[in-house]
Scaffold this active site. Structure first.
Site, PDB file in Angstrom:
ATOM      1  N   CYS A   2       0.638  -1.357   0.015  1.00  0.00           N
ATOM      2  CA  CYS A   2       0.033   0.092   0.187  1.00  0.00           C
ATOM      3  C   CYS A   2       0.965   0.990  -0.061  1.00  0.00           C
ATOM      4  O   CYS A   2       1.383   1.369   1.307  1.00  0.00           O
ATOM      5  CB  CYS A   2      -0.664  -0.112   1.206  1.00  0.00           C
ATOM      6  SG  CYS A   2      -1.775   1.428   1.200  1.00  0.00           S
ATOM      7  N   GLU A 104      -3.772   0.773  -6.135  1.00  0.00           N
ATOM      8  CA  GLU A 104      -2.811   0.354  -6.754  1.00  0.00           C
ATOM      9  C   GLU A 104      -3.622   0.451  -8.928  1.00  0.00           C
ATOM     10  O   GLU A 104      -4.399   1.146  -8.850  1.00  0.00           O
ATOM     11  CB  GLU A 104      -3.624  -1.057  -6.533  1.00  0.00           C
ATOM     12  CG  GLU A 104      -3.072  -1.372  -5.127  1.00  0.00           C
ATOM     13  CD  GLU A 104      -2.089  -1.943  -4.474  1.00  0.00           C
ATOM     14  OE1 GLU A 104      -1.207  -1.355  -5.892  1.00  0.00           O
ATOM     15  OE2 GLU A 104      -1.351  -1.552  -3.352  1.00  0.00           O
TER      16      GLU A 104
END
Length: 218
Positions: A2, A104
């Protein structure tokens, strides 16, 4: 991994969602990046659950201090209890990092496409985190890391990892510095149910951490 996420709810909404006793002023953020301050929830010394800013990128108390590398922005759930950089924080300095979504990048013929991953109802959720205090000559720094785990079925097509999401029923246990059952804590760090999660493409302007604003998530 992340490496970018959002925190755009009003602090008072976080106070309601996470039963906070104390909040700090904050502006909406749509492109939080490593080394920046992010909002985190922890139990303070007086026992109050508080919202406070922490530098993203863990700086262990025993280290020489912060550096520009991104190597400690994430802690892997599989090794967080044993790895020297994280194990003391895992035992006594756990936090929640509220968010409405994380980014992402999906590979496409035209290049990498940023995607926002969020709950379909738009509600904030709690990423598992750890925090530390580093003290140097004339300087004090509080920092954090996001714990990551295997991606669920909704996210696997674009990445094999995702933040570990703590469920509301487990907030108190995760935050309690006196709770020491390591196996039970690790069990909280699996991927969430893929139902109720959405992956959608957003603005290419997300690619630069210098860009900010609500238009990034359109």
């Amino acid at each position: 991994m992340c490496g970018r996420f959002v925190q755009y709810s009003d602090p008072e909404r976080y106070a309601e969602a996470f039963e906070l006793g104390r909040v700090c002023p904050a502006s909406p953020r749509y492109n939080l990046a490593p080394t920046q301050d992010v909002l985190a929830i922890r139990v303070a010394l007086d026992g109050v659950r508080e919202l406070t800013p922490l530098r993203w990128g863990l700086v262990p108390a025993w280290s020489r201090g912060p550096d520009a590398r991104y190597s400690m922005i994430n802690a892997r759930a599989e090794s967080v209890a044993d790895k020297p950089a994280y194990r003391q924080a895992f035992r006594r300095r756990r936090c929640l990092i509220p968010s409405e979504g994380f980014y992402e990048w999906r590979a496409t013929p035209a290049g990498k496409q940023p995607c926002l991953i969020h709950r379909t109802d738009g509600a904030p959720f709690a990423m598992a985190g750890l925090w530390e205090t580093w003290q140097g000559p004339g300087a004090r720094l509080e920092s954090c890391t996001v714990v990551v785990t295997d991606a669920n079925a909704a996210i696997v097509p674009i990445h094999d990892r995702m933040p570990a999401i703590i469920q509301p029923a487990d907030y108190a246990r995760w935050l309690d510095p006196g709770y020491q059952d390591g196996a039970a804590l690790i069990a909280l760090l699996g991927p969430p149910d893929p139902r109720g999660w959405q992956v959608r493409p957003v603005s290419q302007r997300v690619n630069s951490p210098r860009n900010e604003g609500p238009e990034l998530i359109l």
